[in-house]
Design an enzyme around this catalytic site. Sequence first.
Site, PDB file in Angstrom:
ATOM      1  N   THR A  25       0.844  -1.194   0.000  1.00 26.14           N
ATOM      2  CA  THR A  25       0.000   0.000   0.000  1.00 26.14           C
ATOM      3  C   THR A  25       0.880   1.246   0.000  1.00 26.14           C
ATOM      4  O   THR A  25       1.747   1.391   0.858  1.00 26.14           O
ATOM      5  CB  THR A  25      -0.913   0.002   1.235  1.00 26.14           C
ATOM      6  OG1 THR A  25      -1.830  -1.079   1.137  1.00 26.14           O
ATOM      7  CG2 THR A  25      -1.700   1.302   1.333  1.00 26.14           C
ATOM      8  N   GLN A  99      -3.927  -7.580  -6.789  1.00 27.58           N
ATOM      9  CA  GLN A  99      -4.428  -8.026  -5.488  1.00 27.58           C
ATOM     10  C   GLN A  99      -5.730  -7.286  -5.196  1.00 27.58           C
ATOM     11  O   GLN A  99      -5.769  -6.052  -5.190  1.00 27.58           O
ATOM     12  CB  GLN A  99      -3.443  -7.739  -4.358  1.00 27.58           C
ATOM     13  CG  GLN A  99      -3.912  -8.379  -3.046  1.00 27.58           C
ATOM     14  CD  GLN A  99      -3.194  -7.866  -1.820  1.00 27.58           C
ATOM     15  OE1 GLN A  99      -3.439  -6.754  -1.371  1.00 27.58           O
ATOM     16  NE2 GLN A  99      -2.296  -8.669  -1.275  1.00 27.58           N
ATOM     17  N   HIS A 177      -6.771 -11.139  -1.440  1.00 31.53           N
ATOM     18  CA  HIS A 177      -6.199 -10.715  -0.156  1.00 31.53           C
ATOM     19  C   HIS A 177      -7.004 -11.386   0.960  1.00 31.53           C
ATOM     20  O   HIS A 177      -8.089 -10.941   1.314  1.00 31.53           O
ATOM     21  CB  HIS A 177      -6.271  -9.196  -0.039  1.00 31.53           C
ATOM     22  CG  HIS A 177      -5.419  -8.617   1.049  1.00 31.53           C
ATOM     23  ND1 HIS A 177      -4.848  -9.378   2.040  1.00 31.53           N
ATOM     24  CD2 HIS A 177      -5.043  -7.327   1.306  1.00 31.53           C
ATOM     25  CE1 HIS A 177      -4.152  -8.591   2.848  1.00 31.53           C
ATOM     26  NE2 HIS A 177      -4.257  -7.351   2.424  1.00 31.53           N
ATOM     27  N   TYR A 182      -8.842  -8.238   7.047  1.00 35.41           N
ATOM     28  CA  TYR A 182      -9.878  -7.673   6.197  1.00 35.41           C
ATOM     29  C   TYR A 182     -10.994  -8.700   5.964  1.00 35.41           C
ATOM     30  O   TYR A 182     -11.038  -9.735   6.617  1.00 35.41           O
ATOM     31  CB  TYR A 182      -9.258  -7.161   4.896  1.00 35.41           C
ATOM     32  CG  TYR A 182      -8.252  -6.050   5.122  1.00 35.41           C
ATOM     33  CD1 TYR A 182      -8.485  -5.049   6.075  1.00 35.41           C
ATOM     34  CD2 TYR A 182      -7.058  -5.997   4.417  1.00 35.41           C
ATOM     35  CE1 TYR A 182      -7.572  -4.034   6.303  1.00 35.41           C
ATOM     36  CE2 TYR A 182      -6.130  -4.975   4.645  1.00 35.41           C
ATOM     37  CZ  TYR A 182      -6.398  -4.005   5.594  1.00 35.41           C
ATOM     38  OH  TYR A 182      -5.481  -3.001   5.827  1.00 35.41           O
ATOM     39  N   GLY A 327       8.718  -7.475   0.054  1.00 40.51           N
ATOM     40  CA  GLY A 327       7.840  -6.317   0.108  1.00 40.51           C
ATOM     41  C   GLY A 327       8.620  -5.030   0.256  1.00 40.51           C
ATOM     42  O   GLY A 327       9.034  -4.411  -0.729  1.00 40.51           O
TER      43      GLY A 327
END
Length: 374
Positions: A25, A99, A177, A182, A327
């Site tokens: 993000t 994603q 995801h 979430y 990442g």
Amino acid sequence: MSTLFTPLKLGSLTIPNRIGMSALTRNRSSANVPNEIMRQYYAQRAAGGPGLIVSEGTLITQQGSEWFNAPGIWNQAQVEGWKRITDVVHSNGSKIYCQIAHLGRCTHPDAPEQIAAGVPVYAPSAIAARGGKFRYIPGSPGYVTPTELPDPTIIIAQFKQAAVNAKEAGFDGIELHGAGGYMVHQFLDSSSNKRTDKWGGSVENRTRFALEVLKALIEVFGPDVGLKIHPPAGQNDVGMPLQETIDTFGYLCREVNKLGIAYVALLRYREAADAEIDGKKRGTPHDVIETYSPFLPDTNIFVNGGVEPAEAEELVRAGKASGVFFGVPWISNPDLGKRIRAGKALINPIDSKTFYNPGVDLSLGYTDYKAAEY
């Protein structure tokens, strides 16, 4: 690093190496539409030698995201914005999955996007997540008690439409995801899912939502579907006792293995990312590779979460993983794949103030990191 740089059959594709760029993000979109600075960012990293790029978490529906300026994939403007990105990724020699995510209870009714959406904050059950701050909303409020989702198939349909849109935008595949606390994760976890219908209660019922979403994505992308999960949890107030965690994610992985998808990305426990609630860590630390790989004998496993290059080589060489997702190192090393292959040192300092959207100059900490000379 010879093993990392061998080809891998991934769904219908063959990627040239086992180094992936995981979803990160970065909050640089124009409201919810991918823009030119994002195109530059992905172009730089596609030229940096990844076998596969996974886009930042992309919202399947308009909602009050805890991330301001996060991109979506629910309308035509977004499809066109992503198309410019996938085109440049392909021209720079890489492949890219999208994603997709629904944040569930990790949204806020006062967020501009949620107001524009005109729907409540939905979740599997009316249980608020502890912690969290919406720093772009006056007063920085925390999470609210959501509305129990009356019909989960509505969200499954939104996931499928997002996949249709992603295919139109030129993505090579789709990653669901299933981590981060979430929506998908909320259905899996017994602390956030207290439903008494076929979507809650037993392990079979709590995994139903994730499996039905995956089946819908397969209808669009065939085998070019990935799943990211984080059994140790902790983020956004999810987490179960160890045996219940193993029972839940073990069953999920066993059923996923039957579906013939491209890969499952296992996110390892990271203490620094584990939420502290009521004076103790929320997650359930355990070895995700050793625990869940027996349930995935026919599925590529990618490991994610604090992996160093030398460890990545050993994981692949030992047959414990098909590949590794890096990442944060991709932020300051736009040429990470090439650096690893050439044995060059990584640029490690990262300005945390620019990790997410820093304000006026979107390039700061985003497209201003330089590749090495080769």
